[in-house]
Design a protein around this motif. Structure first.
Motif, mmCIF file in Angstrom:
data_model
loop_
_atom_site.group_PDB
_atom_site.id
_atom_site.type_symbol
_atom_site.label_atom_id
_atom_site.label_comp_id
_atom_site.label_asym_id
_atom_site.label_seq_id
_atom_site.Cartn_x
_atom_site.Cartn_y
_atom_site.Cartn_z
ATOM 1 N N GLN A 157 -9.019 -10.746 -1.238
ATOM 2 C CA GLN A 157 -7.872 -9.941 -1.646
ATOM 3 C C GLN A 157 -8.183 -9.024 -2.839
ATOM 4 N N PRO A 158 -9.154 -8.104 -2.683
ATOM 5 C CA PRO A 158 -9.462 -7.165 -3.769
ATOM 6 C C PRO A 158 -8.315 -6.179 -4.006
ATOM 7 N N ALA A 159 -8.450 -5.368 -5.043
ATOM 8 C CA ALA A 159 -7.353 -4.500 -5.489
ATOM 9 C C ALA A 159 -6.875 -3.548 -4.391
ATOM 10 N N ASP A 160 -7.797 -2.942 -3.640
ATOM 11 C CA ASP A 160 -7.382 -1.996 -2.596
ATOM 12 C C ASP A 160 -6.707 -2.709 -1.428
ATOM 13 N N PHE A 161 -7.081 -3.945 -1.189
ATOM 14 C CA PHE A 161 -6.397 -4.767 -0.190
ATOM 15 C C PHE A 161 -4.955 -5.026 -0.638
ATOM 16 N N GLN A 162 -4.772 -5.370 -1.895
ATOM 17 C CA GLN A 162 -3.425 -5.590 -2.436
ATOM 18 C C GLN A 162 -2.601 -4.312 -2.375
ATOM 19 N N LEU A 163 -3.248 -3.181 -2.647
ATOM 20 C CA LEU A 163 -2.556 -1.893 -2.566
ATOM 21 C C LEU A 163 -2.076 -1.629 -1.146
ATOM 22 N N LYS A 164 -2.959 -1.838 -0.175
ATOM 23 C CA LYS A 164 -2.603 -1.581 1.220
ATOM 24 C C LYS A 164 -1.437 -2.449 1.671
ATOM 25 N N TRP A 165 -1.545 -3.756 1.459
ATOM 26 C CA TRP A 165 -0.553 -4.661 2.022
ATOM 27 C C TRP A 165 0.695 -4.757 1.149
ATOM 28 N N GLY A 166 0.568 -4.473 -0.140
ATOM 29 C CA GLY A 166 1.764 -4.374 -0.976
ATOM 30 C C GLY A 166 2.620 -3.187 -0.562
ATOM 31 N N THR A 167 1.967 -2.064 -0.279
ATOM 32 C CA THR A 167 2.679 -0.875 0.205
ATOM 33 C C THR A 167 3.289 -1.137 1.575
ATOM 34 N N MET A 168 2.523 -1.785 2.459
ATOM 35 C CA MET A 168 3.030 -2.093 3.795
ATOM 36 C C MET A 168 4.236 -3.019 3.725
#
Length: 235
Positions: free
Chosen positions: A184-195
């Motif tokens: 769960q790196p930062a860009d993963f959190q960005l993607k799924w937090g936005t989703m």
């Protein structure tokens, strides 16, 4: 000539090409990836495949400009069908910058052109779960993954290696990636937090409709539940 500067997306891809590989870059786009890897003394050899004459000629010209004709073969053909498994001894295949469905179609059409030992480094622009499903169905274990945000888009890299048998992926593994959902790196959190925010907003709109589409509501609720169950960060 000036050194090739890789985009963040391609830099995420090349990290998974093993040292001293013979790599096939399918849909090579000017052969940036094999040229960079060759200049870094990372390869024993490379094949750059293009399916359309124009890009094939541009890729060939680019390889010639770098005087790498002996190290990089440029071939015209459909996907991995440019490969001869008995002669090429390819150890790594890269397919990057395409939709997930197209990547799986290329691999399916070219199954007879694989030698059964290649590492697959795949970078779908969309439909990542489709790529994971294909790998799982064809006995490739997902050994690593990466995710990177660049120019307003988020890209995932999926790395598969053949195994005699592979356990079925869970739904969460297919959707989020078995490696990425653990790290769960930062860009993963960005993607799924936005989703997650988008799905919550959509659910509210559906529930407020004059005629509530029950099946759609259930599907969105399921998507929200999957994300909430997976995520380890705070909203």
């Amino acid at each position: 000539m000036s050194p090739i500067h890789l985009s963040k997306r391609l830099a995420a891809v090349v990290q998974f090409v093993p040292q001293d590989s013979i790599v096939a870059d399918i849909g090579s786009d000017h052969a940036y990836l094999p040229i960079w890897l060759t200049e870094q003394n990372r390869l024993k050899g490379a094949i750059a495949g293009e399916v359309v004459a124009g890009p094939f000629e541009s890729t060939q010209t680019h390889v010639n400009q770098w005087h790498l004709q002996q190290q990089i073969q440029v071939r015209l053909g459909d996907g991995v069908e440019v490969l001869n498994p008995e002669e090429d001894h390819v150890s790594c295949i890269v397919i990057a910058g395409m939709g997930g469905l197209l990547i799986t179609e290329i691999l399916t059409r070219g199954l007879d052109h694989l030698n059964g030992h290649e590492r697959l480094v795949l970078q779908p622009n969309i439909m990542e779960s489709t790529v994971r499903e294909w790998l799982n169905a064809h006995d490739y274990v997902i050994v690593d993954e990466a995710i990177v945000a660049e120019d307003g888009h988020i890209y995932e890299v999926i790395v598969g290696e053949p195994q005699p048998s592979v356990a079925p992926l869970s739904e969460s593994d297919r959707v989020f990636g078995p490696v990425l959902r653990q790290t769960q790196p930062a860009d993963f959190q960005l993607k799924w937090g936005t989703m997650l925010k988008k799905r919550r907003h959509l659910l509210q709109q559906l529930q407020n409709a004059q005629v509530v589409p029950t099946d759609k509501v259930k599907a969105v609720e399921h998507e929200i539940a999957l994300i909430e169950e997976m995520k380890t960060w705070e909203n």
